[in-house]
Motif scaffolding. Sequence first.
Motif, PDB file in Angstrom:
ATOM      1  N   ASP A 143       0.808  -1.216   0.000  1.00 45.00           N
ATOM      2  CA  ASP A 143       0.000   0.000   0.000  1.00 45.00           C
ATOM      3  C   ASP A 143       0.845   1.272   0.000  1.00 45.00           C
ATOM      4  O   ASP A 143       0.312   2.382  -0.001  1.00 45.00           O
ATOM      5  CB  ASP A 143      -1.000   0.017   1.155  1.00 45.00           C
ATOM      6  CG  ASP A 143      -0.329   0.015   2.521  1.00 45.00           C
ATOM      7  OD1 ASP A 143       0.917   0.048   2.587  1.00 45.00           O
ATOM      8  OD2 ASP A 143      -1.065  -0.047   3.530  1.00 45.00           O
ATOM      9  N   GLU A 144       2.176   1.126  -0.034  1.00 43.02           N
ATOM     10  CA  GLU A 144       3.052   2.289  -0.167  1.00 43.02           C
ATOM     11  C   GLU A 144       3.302   2.649  -1.636  1.00 43.02           C
ATOM     12  O   GLU A 144       3.992   3.625  -1.933  1.00 43.02           O
ATOM     13  CB  GLU A 144       4.379   2.025   0.544  1.00 43.02           C
ATOM     14  CG  GLU A 144       4.253   1.888   2.055  1.00 43.02           C
ATOM     15  CD  GLU A 144       5.603   1.776   2.745  1.00 43.02           C
ATOM     16  OE1 GLU A 144       6.370   2.762   2.714  1.00 43.02           O
ATOM     17  OE2 GLU A 144       5.883   0.705   3.297  1.00 43.02           O
ATOM     18  N   LEU A 145       2.761   1.844  -2.552  1.00 42.88           N
ATOM     19  CA  LEU A 145       2.926   2.107  -3.984  1.00 42.88           C
ATOM     20  C   LEU A 145       1.866   3.091  -4.460  1.00 42.88           C
ATOM     21  O   LEU A 145       0.677   2.921  -4.205  1.00 42.88           O
ATOM     22  CB  LEU A 145       2.805   0.802  -4.778  1.00 42.88           C
ATOM     23  CG  LEU A 145       2.956   0.898  -6.299  1.00 42.88           C
ATOM     24  CD1 LEU A 145       4.333   1.407  -6.692  1.00 42.88           C
ATOM     25  CD2 LEU A 145       2.684  -0.472  -6.940  1.00 42.88           C
TER      26      LEU A 145
ATOM     27  N   ALA B 187       6.419  16.493  -5.096  1.00 42.19           N
ATOM     28  CA  ALA B 187       6.933  17.420  -4.076  1.00 42.19           C
ATOM     29  C   ALA B 187       5.933  17.554  -2.928  1.00 42.19           C
ATOM     30  O   ALA B 187       6.324  17.595  -1.749  1.00 42.19           O
ATOM     31  CB  ALA B 187       7.220  18.773  -4.707  1.00 42.19           C
ATOM     32  N   LYS B 188       4.640  17.599  -3.263  1.00 45.12           N
ATOM     33  CA  LYS B 188       3.609  17.722  -2.228  1.00 45.12           C
ATOM     34  C   LYS B 188       3.584  16.490  -1.345  1.00 45.12           C
ATOM     35  O   LYS B 188       3.497  16.579  -0.108  1.00 45.12           O
ATOM     36  CB  LYS B 188       2.253  17.942  -2.892  1.00 45.12           C
ATOM     37  CG  LYS B 188       1.117  18.164  -1.907  1.00 45.12           C
ATOM     38  CD  LYS B 188      -0.187  18.450  -2.646  1.00 45.12           C
ATOM     39  CE  LYS B 188      -1.324  18.660  -1.661  1.00 45.12           C
ATOM     40  NZ  LYS B 188      -2.612  18.936  -2.377  1.00 45.12           N
ATOM     41  N   ARG B 189       3.689  15.320  -1.948  1.00 49.24           N
ATOM     42  CA  ARG B 189       3.693  14.081  -1.167  1.00 49.24           C
ATOM     43  C   ARG B 189       4.956  13.991  -0.301  1.00 49.24           C
ATOM     44  O   ARG B 189       4.916  13.498   0.828  1.00 49.24           O
ATOM     45  CB  ARG B 189       3.575  12.869  -2.090  1.00 49.24           C
ATOM     46  CG  ARG B 189       2.177  12.699  -2.686  1.00 49.24           C
ATOM     47  CD  ARG B 189       2.106  11.529  -3.643  1.00 49.24           C
ATOM     48  NE  ARG B 189       0.770  11.391  -4.221  1.00 49.24           N
ATOM     49  CZ  ARG B 189      -0.171  10.545  -3.792  1.00 49.24           C
ATOM     50  NH1 ARG B 189       0.085   9.758  -2.752  1.00 49.24           N
ATOM     51  NH2 ARG B 189      -1.346  10.477  -4.378  1.00 49.24           N
ATOM     52  N   TYR B 190       6.066  14.446  -0.857  1.00 50.48           N
ATOM     53  CA  TYR B 190       7.323  14.424  -0.103  1.00 50.48           C
ATOM     54  C   TYR B 190       7.203  15.309   1.148  1.00 50.48           C
ATOM     55  O   TYR B 190       7.639  14.932   2.241  1.00 50.48           O
ATOM     56  CB  TYR B 190       8.461  14.919  -0.994  1.00 50.48           C
ATOM     57  CG  TYR B 190       9.816  14.917  -0.330  1.00 50.48           C
ATOM     58  CD1 TYR B 190      10.581  13.759  -0.272  1.00 50.48           C
ATOM     59  CD2 TYR B 190      10.340  16.081   0.234  1.00 50.48           C
ATOM     60  CE1 TYR B 190      11.834  13.751   0.334  1.00 50.48           C
ATOM     61  CE2 TYR B 190      11.580  16.096   0.847  1.00 50.48           C
ATOM     62  CZ  TYR B 190      12.324  14.924   0.886  1.00 50.48           C
ATOM     63  OH  TYR B 190      13.564  14.929   1.485  1.00 50.48           O
ATOM     64  N   THR B 191       6.585  16.465   0.979  1.00 56.41           N
ATOM     65  CA  THR B 191       6.396  17.378   2.118  1.00 56.41           C
ATOM     66  C   THR B 191       5.474  16.754   3.165  1.00 56.41           C
ATOM     67  O   THR B 191       5.730  16.835   4.373  1.00 56.41           O
ATOM     68  CB  THR B 191       5.809  18.711   1.633  1.00 56.41           C
ATOM     69  OG1 THR B 191       6.714  19.314   0.712  1.00 56.41           O
ATOM     70  CG2 THR B 191       5.591  19.663   2.801  1.00 56.41           C
ATOM     71  N   THR B 192       4.411  16.099   2.703  1.00 52.92           N
ATOM     72  CA  THR B 192       3.449  15.492   3.622  1.00 52.92           C
ATOM     73  C   THR B 192       4.056  14.310   4.387  1.00 52.92           C
ATOM     74  O   THR B 192       3.883  14.181   5.609  1.00 52.92           O
ATOM     75  CB  THR B 192       2.205  15.022   2.858  1.00 52.92           C
ATOM     76  OG1 THR B 192       1.605  16.148   2.204  1.00 52.92           O
ATOM     77  CG2 THR B 192       1.187  14.387   3.792  1.00 52.92           C
ATOM     78  N   LEU B 193       4.797  13.443   3.655  1.00 50.64           N
ATOM     79  CA  LEU B 193       5.367  12.242   4.270  1.00 50.64           C
ATOM     80  C   LEU B 193       6.674  12.515   5.009  1.00 50.64           C
ATOM     81  O   LEU B 193       7.060  11.767   5.908  1.00 50.64           O
ATOM     82  CB  LEU B 193       5.632  11.178   3.191  1.00 50.64           C
ATOM     83  CG  LEU B 193       4.429  10.510   2.542  1.00 50.64           C
ATOM     84  CD1 LEU B 193       4.890   9.637   1.378  1.00 50.64           C
ATOM     85  CD2 LEU B 193       3.665   9.664   3.555  1.00 50.64           C
ATOM     86  N   GLY B 194       7.362  13.561   4.566  1.00 52.31           N
ATOM     87  CA  GLY B 194       8.702  13.815   5.091  1.00 52.31           C
ATOM     88  C   GLY B 194       9.745  12.949   4.415  1.00 52.31           C
ATOM     89  O   GLY B 194      10.915  12.919   4.822  1.00 52.31           O
ATOM     90  N   ARG B 195       9.337  12.271   3.341  1.00 54.23           N
ATOM     91  CA  ARG B 195      10.222  11.401   2.562  1.00 54.23           C
ATOM     92  C   ARG B 195       9.527  11.069   1.254  1.00 54.23           C
ATOM     93  O   ARG B 195       8.343  11.392   1.065  1.00 54.23           O
ATOM     94  CB  ARG B 195      10.518  10.101   3.319  1.00 54.23           C
ATOM     95  CG  ARG B 195       9.272   9.288   3.653  1.00 54.23           C
ATOM     96  CD  ARG B 195       9.590   7.958   4.287  1.00 54.23           C
ATOM     97  NE  ARG B 195       8.374   7.258   4.705  1.00 54.23           N
ATOM     98  CZ  ARG B 195       7.598   6.537   3.902  1.00 54.23           C
ATOM     99  NH1 ARG B 195       7.885   6.456   2.597  1.00 54.23           N
ATOM    100  NH2 ARG B 195       6.520   5.931   4.382  1.00 54.23           N
ATOM    101  N   LEU B 196      10.237  10.387   0.359  1.00 53.38           N
ATOM    102  CA  LEU B 196       9.604   9.915  -0.867  1.00 53.38           C
ATOM    103  C   LEU B 196       8.719   8.710  -0.569  1.00 53.38           C
ATOM    104  O   LEU B 196       9.010   7.939   0.347  1.00 53.38           O
ATOM    105  CB  LEU B 196      10.666   9.495  -1.890  1.00 53.38           C
ATOM    106  CG  LEU B 196      11.440  10.581  -2.616  1.00 53.38           C
ATOM    107  CD1 LEU B 196      12.500   9.953  -3.509  1.00 53.38           C
ATOM    108  CD2 LEU B 196      10.510  11.460  -3.445  1.00 53.38           C
ATOM    109  N   PRO B 197       7.643   8.519  -1.334  1.00 59.04           N
ATOM    110  CA  PRO B 197       6.903   7.259  -1.227  1.00 59.04           C
ATOM    111  C   PRO B 197       7.844   6.100  -1.548  1.00 59.04           C
ATOM    112  O   PRO B 197       8.757   6.235  -2.379  1.00 59.04           O
ATOM    113  CB  PRO B 197       5.808   7.395  -2.294  1.00 59.04           C
ATOM    114  CG  PRO B 197       5.652   8.873  -2.493  1.00 59.04           C
ATOM    115  CD  PRO B 197       7.018   9.444  -2.304  1.00 59.04           C
TER     116      PRO B 197
END
Length: 351
Positions: free
Chosen positions: A192-194, A244-254
């Motif tokens: 589910d991280e994909l 970039a938005k997901r990176y900011t939300t997660l604090g890392r790459l998916p």
Amino acid sequence: MASSNPTRKSTIYDVAKATGSSTATVSMVLNGTWARYRIREETANRILDAAQKLGYAVNMKARGLRLSRSGLAGMILPHYRNRFFAALAETFEVEARGRGLCPMVVGTQRDPTVEVSVTQTLLSQRVELLFIAGVRNPTPLNELCAAAGVPCINLDLPGDGAPSVVSDNRKGARAITDVLIEKLLAGGHTPDELILLGGVAGEYATEMRIAGFRDAFEARGLSPARDAIECCGYNAAAAKRALAKRYTTLGRLPAGLLLNSITAFEGIVQFTATLPLEAWKSAVVGCFDWDPFAAYLPFDVTMLRQDVETIISEAFRLAESYDPKDRSLILVPTGLGKMFEEAEQTKEFDR
């Protein structure tokens, strides 16, 4: 030259008067027997042009405008910016020349107005066939070709007005999703991280790829994350912003990324290039398109290669045995690119 009475339909007598031809000659041109009676092609074209200007309904095929060959084969496509469309154009040109035809390829930038204008221009040049690639709504173009009696085939994206040859997007997406899920599991991550980025909601190719993505999860009794699918278009800048938005939300790459197209993949590469090595070296990435240069990227990449040669071959087969009533959809299998092997072959060749 148009009739002064808009409610009155033009007749062959009007066409005869406008062209200085006999009504018998006009009749033979309009019923398609002009070549049999040795009427000059120049005369036939002049009569047909006049008939159209006068509003006389001219069916190009029935009236024999195309009894003599032009030797031209046409193709329209969105652009040449990715390897898939460039390869379609190049393969089309090779196959057309091999059949004694002169290829004419035009990019339309996915602009419906340009698509119609280019199609009309190619038909006016009397192309013997037209391949319509990557057009989201090819029906108006199919109708123009049908009126001119010109065989047309839809490529990449299907349509209801002509036969279509497209990649098997659904099975291809399932295959590459399966590979990425296995890689995530091997790396200690959960499926589910994909995430799937790119494409246009409601478009055939995107919807089929989304379906294939879901199929891979369903086969394992799983579901993708609620926000796993983001249709941000076929645009590098949009894909870059989405990641970039997901990176900011997660604090890392998916942990896992599947890109809907090579242009979306370019946006991902642009974003990851701004990050330190540690941020992306463990990322699992896939792309529904192929480019050998991706083999040199410093993170894991799996790419799906569309079979351009078979797509064009099938399209010519349909064109050469064209049935105006045919609305078949031919699905061409895709394959996972052996990228590193091909990159090594390229390096050997360069040496």
